[in-house]
Design an enzyme around this catalytic site. Sequence first.
Site, mmCIF file in Angstrom:
data_model
loop_
_atom_site.group_PDB
_atom_site.id
_atom_site.type_symbol
_atom_site.label_atom_id
_atom_site.label_comp_id
_atom_site.label_asym_id
_atom_site.label_seq_id
_atom_site.Cartn_x
_atom_site.Cartn_y
_atom_site.Cartn_z
ATOM 1 C CB CYS A 1 -1.026 0.021 1.123
ATOM 2 S SG CYS A 1 -1.444 1.670 1.428
ATOM 3 C CB CYS B 1 1.042 1.347 4.692
ATOM 4 S SG CYS B 1 -0.438 0.615 4.592
ATOM 5 C CG HIS C 1 -4.707 -1.059 4.305
ATOM 6 N ND1 HIS C 1 -3.495 -0.464 3.588
ATOM 7 C CD2 HIS C 1 -4.387 -2.243 3.831
ATOM 8 C CE1 HIS C 1 -3.946 -0.763 2.476
ATOM 9 N NE2 HIS C 1 -4.975 -1.686 2.572
ATOM 10 C CG ASN D 1 -13.148 10.212 -4.095
ATOM 11 O OD1 ASN D 1 -14.660 10.864 -3.968
ATOM 12 N ND2 ASN D 1 -12.923 10.538 -4.964
ATOM 13 C CB SER E 1 -7.697 3.060 -6.997
ATOM 14 O OG SER E 1 -6.470 4.569 -6.073
ATOM 15 C CG HIS F 1 -4.393 3.518 3.932
ATOM 16 N ND1 HIS F 1 -3.191 2.666 5.123
ATOM 17 C CD2 HIS F 1 -4.388 4.378 4.702
ATOM 18 C CE1 HIS F 1 -3.069 3.418 5.727
ATOM 19 N NE2 HIS F 1 -3.704 4.599 5.902
ATOM 20 C CG HIS G 1 -7.500 7.883 1.124
ATOM 21 N ND1 HIS G 1 -7.137 6.535 0.449
ATOM 22 C CD2 HIS G 1 -7.519 8.843 -0.368
ATOM 23 C CE1 HIS G 1 -8.042 6.578 -0.416
ATOM 24 N NE2 HIS G 1 -7.259 7.877 -1.009
ATOM 25 C CD GLN H 1 -7.684 12.718 -3.736
ATOM 26 O OE1 GLN H 1 -7.359 13.747 -4.796
ATOM 27 N NE2 GLN H 1 -8.970 11.130 -4.688
#
Lengths: 350, 350
Positions: free
Chosen positions: B52, B55, B115, B155, B163, B166, B168, B170
Site C-alpha cells: 500500500c 501505509c 490500513h 471518496n 483505488s 487505506h 484517506h 483528498q
Amino acid sequence: MQQFNHNEHPHRRYNPLLDEWILVSPHRAKRPWQGQRETLPEDNRPAHDANCYLCAGNTRANGEKNPDYSDCYVFENDFSALLSTEVNFESKEQSLFQLKPERGINKVVCFSPKHNLTLPEMEVEAIEKVVQTWKAQYLELGSHDFINYVQIFENKGSVMGCSNPHPHGQIWAQSSLPTQIEKTQKNLRAYYEKNKTSLLKDYLEQELKQQERLVLENEHFVVLVPFWATWPYETMIISKRHFSNIIAMTQEETKAFAEIIKDITVKYDNLFETSFPYSSGIHQAPTDRVAHPEWHFHMHFYPPLLRSATVKKFMVGYEMLGEAQRDIAPEQSAKILRDLPNQHYKTKTT
Amino acid sequence: MQQFNHNEHPHRRYNPLLDEWILVSPHRAKRPWQGQRETLPEDNRPAHDANCYLCAGNTRANGEKNPDYSDCYVFENDFSALLSTEVNFESKEQSLFQLKPERGINKVVCFSPKHNLTLPEMEVEAIEKVVQTWKAQYLELGSHDFINYVQIFENKGSVMGCSNPHPHGQIWAQSSLPTQIEKTQKNLRAYYEKNKTSLLKDYLEQELKQQERLVLENEHFVVLVPFWATWPYETMIISKRHFSNIIAMTQEETKAFAEIIKDITVKYDNLFETSFPYSSGIHQAPTDRVAHPEWHFHMHFYPPLLRSATVKKFMVGYEMLGEAQRDIAPEQSAKILRDLPNQHYKTKTT
Ligand SMILES: O=P(O)(O)O[C@H]1O[C@H](CO)[C@@H](O)[C@H](O)[C@H]1O
Ligand SMILES: O=P(O)(O)O[C@H]1O[C@H](CO)[C@@H](O)[C@H](O)[C@H]1O
C-alpha cells in the site's frame, strides 16, 4: 515562464449550453490505475431470448404479451417514474421547502426484435425506423395538454444502469422542463436574443473551420467532441441546418441522421473493441406550444469509459462537490475517434 | 381526484443551494432489479500492507518514503490534477471557446496509519485529529496568494473510484471557485442579502421543528436528509451555529463534529452491514480574502447504494440529460437511517 499548452497544462473551459465551467487535466491520464474494473459485457447473446421481457412474443412482468414486432416496438414503461394521473395538491409556498406534483408518461422503445443487436450493428434502414419512431412519439406525446417536454434517451450497457441488453431506449415525457433543459434553453435563448441566430449554428461554423474537434461529417450532420466535453469520449451530433425539433427533419436529413448515429456508434465500439457503453439523448425544443427559434436540434453521447473496455472515469468526490473534471484534452479524444476505422470490428475481413 | 401524498406520487423538489429541481418517484423502489451488481469490498485487510503506498514506512510511486506516522499524514498528490506552476497565456476572448489556465495544489490526507480502518471504525479522538488536519490545511493552503478555494473531500469504496482502501481523503485547492461552489455561493448570498441571515440556519430551524428528515443531532451539529436530496441516502451535516469556515470552529465544536462524523458513518455501515461507499466533502467559504457572512459550514455525503450492499442507484440517461431523480422519498430514507443502531455492526455483542 512556460507557454500555456492545452494538451499539457491544467485549465478550465466554459460550457455555453449550461453556463458552467469544467476542469481539464490533460497530463493526468498518465497516472497508474489500481482501482475498480468493470466486467466486460457478454457477447454471445441469442437472436431471441425466452427470458427477455423485450423480445417479440414474450410476456412482460405485468402479464402483457409483446406482439410479434418486426422493427420498432413502443410500449408504456411497466415501472414508470412518472405517472399521468392528476392529483389534488395545495401548495404551501415556503421558499426552502418547495415541492410540486409532476405528471408524465414513460415509454420503452425496442429498437429491433433481434436480442443480439445494438445500434452500431443494425442496418441504416433499421436505425431510420428508430428515428421515425422517435418522431412519431415526440408528436404524439407532445400533443397531450399536460406534456411540455419529451426526453428521448438510451442507456447502453450495464455500467450505465441498463438492466437488459436487448437494444432499446426510453422516452420520459413530462409537464415541466427538466433542470438541464431549462438551463440549456435559458442560454440558447439569451444568445438568440442577442445575436438573432442559433448558438449551435455559430459554434458549428467555427468548429468546421478549426477541424480539430471533428469526428464525423455527412451532408446534414456533424459529430464532434465539444470544446467543453466532460466525459472522456463525449460527443455531440449537431444538425447543419438550424431547426428546433425532430419533426422538422426532412426525409433526407432523417436518413443522414440514422447514418451518422450508426457511424459514431461503430467508432465507439471500435475504440476498445467492445460493445461501448454510453447514455445518449436528444436535446430539442419543448412541446409547450410556444415558438422556440433558439433551440437547435442536437444529440449528446456521454460514454463512461476512459482507459480501456474495463476502466471508466469516476465522476466522484471533486466532481460532485466541485466541478466536472476530465483527464484527457477534448482535441486528443477527437483525434483518437477520428482516426478509428469506420467499419465495425466484428465485420472486419482480415 | 386523489389527494397528493409525497410518499406515493411523483413530484419535483427545489434545491435552494443550487437553484435546481430534482424528480422524486417514491413508488419506483418497487420495480424488480436485474441489472449490474457491485462487488462487495474485501473485509480482511491487514493493519499494515507492504504494497500500500499510503501505509507508514512504505515507498510511493515517485520514490518518496512515507514517514512512520502515527495519526494523520498529509502529502502532495503524486498525480495531481492541478499544478501550482504559473504559465504564460494570452486570452483570445471568444464567447463560444472560453478557456483559462488553472493553478492549484492537490493533497492526500491519510486518516490513520492503520490500513484496515475507515472513519466509522476509528476512535473519536483519532477523527478529531483528522478534523484538526483539515483546519491546518485550509489555513495553510488558503494562505497562498493564488488559492481562493479549498475543497476537502473523501471518496470511499471502489464503487466511488477510490483505488486504495487505506483510510484517506483528498484536498484540491485552486484559484477559481469550482462550479458547484460558485452556484451555492450565489444562492446563499442572495438569501443573505434579502433576509440578513443564513439560509442554512433558517432551514435547520425548520427541520428541527418538522423532525421527519433528522437523522442525528448533538449539541453543535445536526445530520439530516435534505428535503432536496438526490442520492438515496444522501445526508448533510449542518453546524447549529452560523459560521463560515472550519477555522471558526471552537474546540468543543471540533469534538462534536468528529463525533457526528463517526455517528453518521457508523449508521451508514449498519444500513447494509457493509463498508458503506460514499463521496463526502465540506462546503465552506472561499479563501479569497473577502468576508463571507453568507456561507454556513456544512458537509455533504453522497452515497451511491440504493437497495443493498451491491445494488446502487444509476444517475444515467434521464438524470444526465434531464434532471437528478430519486426512487425513495427523503423522509423514508431519513427514518430508515434514524432507526438504525448507533453501534457499529462489527462490534455488536450478541
Ligand atoms: O484521485 P483518485 O483517488 O486517484 O481518483 C478518484 O478521485 C478523483 C477526484 O474525485 C477523480 O477525478 C477520479 O476520477 C477518481 O478515480
Ligand atoms: O429505467 P431503467 O432502465 O430500469 O433504469 C435506468 O435508467 C433510469 C433513467 O435514466 C434511471 O433512473 C435508473 O437509475 C437506471 O437504472
